[in-house]
Motif scaffolding. Sequence first.
Motif, PDB file in Angstrom:
ATOM      1  N   GLN A 165     -19.357 -17.597 -24.168  1.00  0.00           N
ATOM      2  CA  GLN A 165     -18.050 -18.140 -23.843  1.00  0.00           C
ATOM      3  C   GLN A 165     -17.720 -19.347 -24.717  1.00  0.00           C
ATOM      4  O   GLN A 165     -16.574 -19.509 -25.139  1.00  0.00           O
ATOM      5  CB  GLN A 165     -17.979 -18.516 -22.367  1.00  0.00           C
ATOM      6  N   LEU A 166     -18.702 -20.168 -24.990  1.00  0.00           N
ATOM      7  CA  LEU A 166     -18.463 -21.309 -25.878  1.00  0.00           C
ATOM      8  C   LEU A 166     -18.065 -20.837 -27.270  1.00  0.00           C
ATOM      9  O   LEU A 166     -17.095 -21.338 -27.853  1.00  0.00           O
ATOM     10  CB  LEU A 166     -19.708 -22.190 -25.949  1.00  0.00           C
ATOM     11  N   LEU A 167     -18.782 -19.860 -27.794  1.00  0.00           N
ATOM     12  CA  LEU A 167     -18.420 -19.302 -29.101  1.00  0.00           C
ATOM     13  C   LEU A 167     -17.059 -18.607 -29.053  1.00  0.00           C
ATOM     14  O   LEU A 167     -16.302 -18.644 -30.027  1.00  0.00           O
ATOM     15  CB  LEU A 167     -19.492 -18.323 -29.572  1.00  0.00           C
ATOM     16  N   GLY A 168     -16.736 -17.996 -27.927  1.00  0.00           N
ATOM     17  CA  GLY A 168     -15.432 -17.353 -27.774  1.00  0.00           C
ATOM     18  C   GLY A 168     -14.289 -18.345 -27.781  1.00  0.00           C
ATOM     19  O   GLY A 168     -13.223 -18.075 -28.355  1.00  0.00           O
ATOM     20  N   ILE A 169     -14.490 -19.490 -27.161  1.00  0.00           N
ATOM     21  CA  ILE A 169     -13.449 -20.517 -27.161  1.00  0.00           C
ATOM     22  C   ILE A 169     -13.220 -21.037 -28.572  1.00  0.00           C
ATOM     23  O   ILE A 169     -12.073 -21.201 -29.010  1.00  0.00           O
ATOM     24  CB  ILE A 169     -13.832 -21.658 -26.196  1.00  0.00           C
ATOM     25  N   VAL A 170     -14.311 -21.269 -29.296  1.00  0.00           N
ATOM     26  CA  VAL A 170     -14.181 -21.731 -30.682  1.00  0.00           C
ATOM     27  C   VAL A 170     -13.490 -20.658 -31.537  1.00  0.00           C
ATOM     28  O   VAL A 170     -12.597 -20.967 -32.343  1.00  0.00           O
ATOM     29  CB  VAL A 170     -15.566 -22.102 -31.258  1.00  0.00           C
ATOM     30  N   SER A 171     -13.879 -19.400 -31.348  1.00  0.00           N
ATOM     31  CA  SER A 171     -13.269 -18.311 -32.119  1.00  0.00           C
ATOM     32  C   SER A 171     -11.785 -18.165 -31.794  1.00  0.00           C
ATOM     33  O   SER A 171     -10.969 -17.913 -32.693  1.00  0.00           O
ATOM     34  CB  SER A 171     -13.989 -16.994 -31.829  1.00  0.00           C
ATOM     35  N   ALA A 172     -11.423 -18.311 -30.523  1.00  0.00           N
ATOM     36  CA  ALA A 172     -10.011 -18.217 -30.149  1.00  0.00           C
ATOM     37  C   ALA A 172      -9.212 -19.366 -30.765  1.00  0.00           C
ATOM     38  O   ALA A 172      -8.085 -19.158 -31.227  1.00  0.00           O
ATOM     39  CB  ALA A 172      -9.863 -18.231 -28.627  1.00  0.00           C
ATOM     40  N   ALA A 173      -9.789 -20.557 -30.799  1.00  0.00           N
ATOM     41  CA  ALA A 173      -9.098 -21.689 -31.419  1.00  0.00           C
ATOM     42  C   ALA A 173      -8.882 -21.438 -32.904  1.00  0.00           C
ATOM     43  O   ALA A 173      -7.806 -21.736 -33.451  1.00  0.00           O
ATOM     44  CB  ALA A 173      -9.894 -22.969 -31.202  1.00  0.00           C
ATOM     45  N   ARG A 193       5.711 -13.985 -39.287  1.00  0.00           N
ATOM     46  CA  ARG A 193       5.763 -13.819 -37.835  1.00  0.00           C
ATOM     47  C   ARG A 193       5.027 -12.564 -37.403  1.00  0.00           C
ATOM     48  O   ARG A 193       4.309 -12.570 -36.406  1.00  0.00           O
ATOM     49  CB  ARG A 193       7.211 -13.758 -37.364  1.00  0.00           C
ATOM     50  N   GLN A 194       5.173 -11.483 -38.149  1.00  0.00           N
ATOM     51  CA  GLN A 194       4.490 -10.236 -37.796  1.00  0.00           C
ATOM     52  C   GLN A 194       2.978 -10.377 -37.877  1.00  0.00           C
ATOM     53  O   GLN A 194       2.262  -9.877 -37.013  1.00  0.00           O
ATOM     54  CB  GLN A 194       4.954  -9.101 -38.704  1.00  0.00           C
ATOM     55  N   SER A 195       2.495 -11.039 -38.906  1.00  0.00           N
ATOM     56  CA  SER A 195       1.048 -11.182 -39.041  1.00  0.00           C
ATOM     57  C   SER A 195       0.488 -12.223 -38.075  1.00  0.00           C
ATOM     58  O   SER A 195      -0.680 -12.143 -37.694  1.00  0.00           O
ATOM     59  CB  SER A 195       0.675 -11.528 -40.475  1.00  0.00           C
ATOM     60  N   SER A 196       1.292 -13.188 -37.643  1.00  0.00           N
ATOM     61  CA  SER A 196       0.785 -14.198 -36.706  1.00  0.00           C
ATOM     62  C   SER A 196       0.629 -13.620 -35.305  1.00  0.00           C
ATOM     63  O   SER A 196      -0.274 -14.023 -34.571  1.00  0.00           O
ATOM     64  CB  SER A 196       1.717 -15.404 -36.667  1.00  0.00           C
ATOM     65  N   ILE A 197       1.463 -12.682 -34.933  1.00  0.00           N
ATOM     66  CA  ILE A 197       1.392 -12.094 -33.604  1.00  0.00           C
ATOM     67  C   ILE A 197       0.041 -11.414 -33.388  1.00  0.00           C
ATOM     68  O   ILE A 197      -0.550 -11.508 -32.310  1.00  0.00           O
ATOM     69  CB  ILE A 197       2.563 -11.111 -33.385  1.00  0.00           C
ATOM     70  N   VAL A 198      -0.473 -10.749 -34.415  1.00  0.00           N
ATOM     71  CA  VAL A 198      -1.771 -10.081 -34.312  1.00  0.00           C
ATOM     72  C   VAL A 198      -2.872 -11.098 -34.003  1.00  0.00           C
ATOM     73  O   VAL A 198      -3.726 -10.861 -33.143  1.00  0.00           O
ATOM     74  CB  VAL A 198      -2.075  -9.321 -35.622  1.00  0.00           C
ATOM     75  N   TRP A 199      -2.852 -12.229 -34.674  1.00  0.00           N
ATOM     76  CA  TRP A 199      -3.866 -13.264 -34.446  1.00  0.00           C
ATOM     77  C   TRP A 199      -3.735 -13.869 -33.055  1.00  0.00           C
ATOM     78  O   TRP A 199      -4.742 -14.125 -32.384  1.00  0.00           O
ATOM     79  CB  TRP A 199      -3.767 -14.349 -35.501  1.00  0.00           C
ATOM     80  N   PHE A 200      -2.502 -14.118 -32.600  1.00  0.00           N
ATOM     81  CA  PHE A 200      -2.302 -14.702 -31.276  1.00  0.00           C
ATOM     82  C   PHE A 200      -2.757 -13.750 -30.171  1.00  0.00           C
ATOM     83  O   PHE A 200      -3.459 -14.155 -29.241  1.00  0.00           O
ATOM     84  CB  PHE A 200      -0.829 -15.075 -31.065  1.00  0.00           C
ATOM     85  N   ILE A 201      -2.362 -12.502 -30.254  1.00  0.00           N
ATOM     86  CA  ILE A 201      -2.738 -11.527 -29.224  1.00  0.00           C
ATOM     87  C   ILE A 201      -4.249 -11.277 -29.240  1.00  0.00           C
ATOM     88  O   ILE A 201      -4.880 -11.202 -28.189  1.00  0.00           O
ATOM     89  CB  ILE A 201      -1.940 -10.219 -29.400  1.00  0.00           C
ATOM     90  N   GLY A 202      -4.833 -11.170 -30.420  1.00  0.00           N
ATOM     91  CA  GLY A 202      -6.272 -10.958 -30.510  1.00  0.00           C
ATOM     92  C   GLY A 202      -7.072 -12.113 -29.934  1.00  0.00           C
ATOM     93  O   GLY A 202      -8.044 -11.915 -29.205  1.00  0.00           O
ATOM     94  N   GLY A 203      -6.670 -13.328 -30.260  1.00  0.00           N
ATOM     95  CA  GLY A 203      -7.361 -14.507 -29.718  1.00  0.00           C
ATOM     96  C   GLY A 203      -7.225 -14.605 -28.210  1.00  0.00           C
ATOM     97  O   GLY A 203      -8.193 -14.891 -27.504  1.00  0.00           O
ATOM     98  N   ALA A 258      -8.656 -18.455 -34.301  1.00  0.00           N
ATOM     99  CA  ALA A 258      -7.650 -17.394 -34.400  1.00  0.00           C
ATOM    100  C   ALA A 258      -6.244 -17.943 -34.188  1.00  0.00           C
ATOM    101  O   ALA A 258      -5.300 -17.556 -34.895  1.00  0.00           O
ATOM    102  CB  ALA A 258      -7.950 -16.286 -33.388  1.00  0.00           C
ATOM    103  N   PHE A 259      -6.096 -18.846 -33.225  1.00  0.00           N
ATOM    104  CA  PHE A 259      -4.776 -19.446 -32.997  1.00  0.00           C
ATOM    105  C   PHE A 259      -4.352 -20.300 -34.189  1.00  0.00           C
ATOM    106  O   PHE A 259      -3.176 -20.341 -34.552  1.00  0.00           O
ATOM    107  CB  PHE A 259      -4.768 -20.280 -31.712  1.00  0.00           C
ATOM    108  N   GLY A 260      -5.302 -20.974 -34.804  1.00  0.00           N
ATOM    109  CA  GLY A 260      -4.993 -21.764 -35.999  1.00  0.00           C
ATOM    110  C   GLY A 260      -4.558 -20.890 -37.166  1.00  0.00           C
ATOM    111  O   GLY A 260      -3.602 -21.215 -37.877  1.00  0.00           O
ATOM    112  N   ILE A 261      -5.249 -19.772 -37.366  1.00  0.00           N
ATOM    113  CA  ILE A 261      -4.866 -18.846 -38.437  1.00  0.00           C
ATOM    114  C   ILE A 261      -3.497 -18.246 -38.137  1.00  0.00           C
ATOM    115  O   ILE A 261      -2.656 -18.097 -39.039  1.00  0.00           O
ATOM    116  CB  ILE A 261      -5.935 -17.758 -38.618  1.00  0.00           C
ATOM    117  N   GLY A 262      -3.259 -17.921 -36.866  1.00  0.00           N
ATOM    118  CA  GLY A 262      -1.941 -17.395 -36.489  1.00  0.00           C
ATOM    119  C   GLY A 262      -0.835 -18.405 -36.731  1.00  0.00           C
ATOM    120  O   GLY A 262       0.247 -18.050 -37.204  1.00  0.00           O
ATOM    121  N   ALA A 263      -1.110 -19.667 -36.425  1.00  0.00           N
ATOM    122  CA  ALA A 263      -0.113 -20.716 -36.677  1.00  0.00           C
ATOM    123  C   ALA A 263       0.145 -20.877 -38.167  1.00  0.00           C
ATOM    124  O   ALA A 263       1.289 -21.077 -38.599  1.00  0.00           O
ATOM    125  CB  ALA A 263      -0.587 -22.034 -36.071  1.00  0.00           C
TER     126      ALA A 263
END
Length: 87
Positions: A28-36, A54-64, A38-43
């Motif tokens: 879970q700790l690694l998952g939180i870091v990975s989600a952060a 916008r299209q490519s950022s949605i994939v990163w946001f939903i995946g994270g 992913a959200f940064g890459i999406g941003a």
Amino acid sequence: MNMFTDLLLLDAISNLKTTGAAILTAMQLLGIVSAAIAFGIGAYHLIWGGVRGRQSSIVWFIGGAAGLVVLMGATAIAEYIDSQVVF
């Protein structure tokens, strides 16, 4: 089985549950870091991605977000299974 064997089995099951909980916490700790990340890459894609940003950022946001929900739900699933299984 005798009493000694029963105590060893209970101790082994207790150690297995503790190890599983520690592994789940680490995941879970690694998952939180990975989600952060992913959200940064999406941003990044959303802000500087140009026409298709916008299209490519949605994939990163939903995946994270989906990965984070699955990992955080794993604790609830593990606790439910632990409450249902009796040794």
